[in-house]
Design a protein around this motif. Structure first.
Motif, PDB file in Angstrom:
ATOM      1  N   PRO A   1       0.833  -1.210   0.000  1.00  0.00           N
ATOM      2  CA  PRO A   1       0.000   0.000   0.000  1.00  0.00           C
ATOM      3  C   PRO A   1       0.868   1.261   0.000  1.00  0.00           C
ATOM      4  O   PRO A   1       1.935   1.303   0.611  1.00  0.00           O
ATOM      5  N   SER A   2       0.368   2.285  -0.688  1.00  0.00           N
ATOM      6  CA  SER A   2       1.158   3.519  -0.785  1.00  0.00           C
ATOM      7  C   SER A   2       1.343   4.176   0.582  1.00  0.00           C
ATOM      8  O   SER A   2       2.325   4.876   0.810  1.00  0.00           O
ATOM      9  N   GLU A   3       0.391   3.952   1.507  1.00  0.00           N
ATOM     10  CA  GLU A   3       0.532   4.536   2.841  1.00  0.00           C
ATOM     11  C   GLU A   3       1.732   3.954   3.583  1.00  0.00           C
ATOM     12  O   GLU A   3       2.294   4.594   4.460  1.00  0.00           O
ATOM     13  N   ARG A   4       2.094   2.766   3.238  1.00  0.00           N
ATOM     14  CA  ARG A   4       3.228   2.142   3.921  1.00  0.00           C
ATOM     15  C   ARG A   4       4.554   2.709   3.407  1.00  0.00           C
ATOM     16  O   ARG A   4       5.516   2.837   4.157  1.00  0.00           O
TER      17      ARG A   4
ATOM     18  N   ASN B   1       4.853   5.785   1.654  1.00  0.00           N
ATOM     19  CA  ASN B   1       4.840   7.229   1.845  1.00  0.00           C
ATOM     20  C   ASN B   1       3.713   7.562   2.804  1.00  0.00           C
ATOM     21  O   ASN B   1       2.612   7.912   2.387  1.00  0.00           O
ATOM     22  N   PRO B   2       3.942   7.469   4.121  1.00  0.00           N
ATOM     23  CA  PRO B   2       2.854   7.707   5.076  1.00  0.00           C
ATOM     24  C   PRO B   2       2.374   9.144   5.000  1.00  0.00           C
ATOM     25  O   PRO B   2       3.142  10.060   4.717  1.00  0.00           O
ATOM     26  N   PRO B   3       1.072   9.354   5.240  1.00  0.00           N
ATOM     27  CA  PRO B   3       0.552  10.727   5.196  1.00  0.00           C
ATOM     28  C   PRO B   3       1.165  11.568   6.320  1.00  0.00           C
ATOM     29  O   PRO B   3       1.417  11.078   7.412  1.00  0.00           O
TER      30      PRO B   3
ATOM     31  N   THR C   1       1.343  13.889   9.292  1.00  0.00           N
ATOM     32  CA  THR C   1       0.451  14.243  10.394  1.00  0.00           C
ATOM     33  C   THR C   1       1.183  15.197  11.313  1.00  0.00           C
ATOM     34  O   THR C   1       2.405  15.178  11.431  1.00  0.00           O
TER      35      THR C   1
END
Length: 58
Positions: A41-44, A46-48, A50
């Motif tokens: 997953p792209s979140e893994r 390039n984490p958003p 915060t």
């Protein structure tokens, strides 16, 4: 003393059977090469972004 020799003989036979099975697997089984695709997953990667979490006030 005979029971010790009997135990060692049984353990040697079991170890020999395991070793023989491993040799047979290495000799007779050929692995089939294949492509492997794993989706990440792209979140893994390039984490958003915060903000920092402020501690709760009491």
């Amino acid at each position: 003393m005979p029971t010790l020799f009997r135990l060692l003989a049984v353990l040697a036979i079991i170890a020999g059977a395991i070793y023989g099975g491993m040799v047979a697997l290495v000799t007779f089984v050929e692995p089939q090469p294949r492509d492997v695709t794993i989706r990440v997953p792209s979140e893994r990667i390039n984490p958003p972004a915060t903000g920092t979490i402020k501690p709760a006030k009491k």
